[in-house]
Design an enzyme around this catalytic site. Sequence first.
Site, PDB file in Angstrom:
ATOM      1  CG  HIS A 186      46.883  39.826  38.611  1.00  0.00           C
ATOM      2  ND1 HIS A 186      45.790  40.273  37.916  1.00  0.00           N
ATOM      3  CD2 HIS A 186      47.723  40.883  38.701  1.00  0.00           C
ATOM      4  CE1 HIS A 186      45.958  41.554  37.628  1.00  0.00           C
ATOM      5  NE2 HIS A 186      47.125  41.947  38.085  1.00  0.00           N
ATOM      6  CE  LYS A 198      35.494  48.053  43.029  1.00  0.00           C
ATOM      7  NZ  LYS A 198      35.128  47.698  44.414  1.00  0.00           N
TER       8      LYS A 198
END
Lengths: 191, 292
Positions: free
Chosen positions: A36, A103
């Site tokens: 990322h 999550k």
Amino acid sequence: MIHLTPPFTEEKIRALKVGDEVEISGVLYTGRDAVHKYLYEGGALPQEVNLRDGILYHCGPVVMRDEQGGWKVTAAGPTTSIREEPYQWRIIRDFGLRGVIGKGGMEGKTLKACQEHGCVYFHAVGGAAQVLAECVRKVRNVHLLEKFGAPEAIWEFETERFPVVVTMDSHGVSMHDTIYQSSQKALASRL
Amino acid sequence: MRALADSLLELIRRTSAEIPDDVRRAILRSLEDEKKGTIAASALKIIERNIQLAKQKSQPICQDTGSILFYVDAPVGFDQIAFSEVARSAVTLATKKGFLRQNSVDSLTGKNDGTNVGPGAPAFHFHQRRSPDIQVRLVLKGGGCENVGAQYSLPCESLQANRDLDGCRRAILDAVLQAQGKGCGPGILGVCIGGDRATGYELSKTQFLRMLDDRNPHPDLDRLEQDVLKTANELGIGPMGFGGKTTLLGVKICAANRLPASFFVSVSYMCWAYRRQGCDLDAEGAISQWLY
């Protein structure tokens, strides 16, 4: 239960709502912290990787070499997504993602990008490394392995009936916000 | 201690792949409590299947095989240095075998040398005692749940938490609210009231060595444990934060003396993938009995 199969079109993604239980079959790309930051800072995606209409999985798997010299996934649950909140919106926008799996949920910038660009956040069951590894039928490839190490590399998984829940949809609704607010209210009346 | 290396390898394998029975029973009970057809029930079913699969395949329950925390009770004269050396090698071997992920990173360079051994890793807590037996306990605690741990300094005006048991209750329940599903609930809380910042957190984690269904011998702490558990499960956060009845599986609280100037409440959160195991070792270092 909704069965989501490729191509992951905007139409299919827009039809999903918070609370939908979905099983995904098709290719998932893993990417976590290093990927990322790298993409956000303008790093080049390896040529063979195409995230357009793709799904990115926040996962640092345990992968072992098998007897034939291929790869075998031995544990592949989701990692906590919120760490990618500063970066995710731009990756959704610039690379054309249709889904993010992780999550713990994400926040406003990601929710807005999902709404604007037609993407959803799928929540997998944290810690369910074995059940989810069983849904990975094949490891197609791995990218940036040398650069980032095994947990942080981009793995290409072919999955079958990978179970997730839509917790942030492309209509601006987040289950995480709703449950935070209702639980906060429930707690206030019990103090 | 010729058998020690094999014993520690087996302890690591078993801790990583097999959930202790008391935890499994609690998860099965919560699956019965959740309404059929809900997302909470689906999540708990996946968790239950995952527990079975990991044991059957002898593979990690969760891919984040966590911080490696050894708790060793040993007699006077026990060679802690030799034990630590054998344990470090066992950790590296367990990593090669895939019982542990390559999970330890140099905080300055970002390098992961794949051994799981480095400054502070694994962590050892030795306790000397008069009994001749050696007991080794191991906890593997993943990063997702570690990140939602919280330490409160009382009084805390925003929570209206004073320096009393009600203030502690407010702080602990705030930690549950803030954690939501992010720590991979249903979770287990280990709490220490008092201590300094470091010992508070350290003691909060020793609470994870207790059996899930035990009761606190101190009546005030027992009452607080039961109350926090019941209240947390009325908040509707549920497994993974999907909503539902099971937000926590257990609450374990201890207290330590504090300075007059400080009043810390340290809350450690353990995920449902509650990996703790332990064994008694004989004089050769062979496992004579499992503890959980």
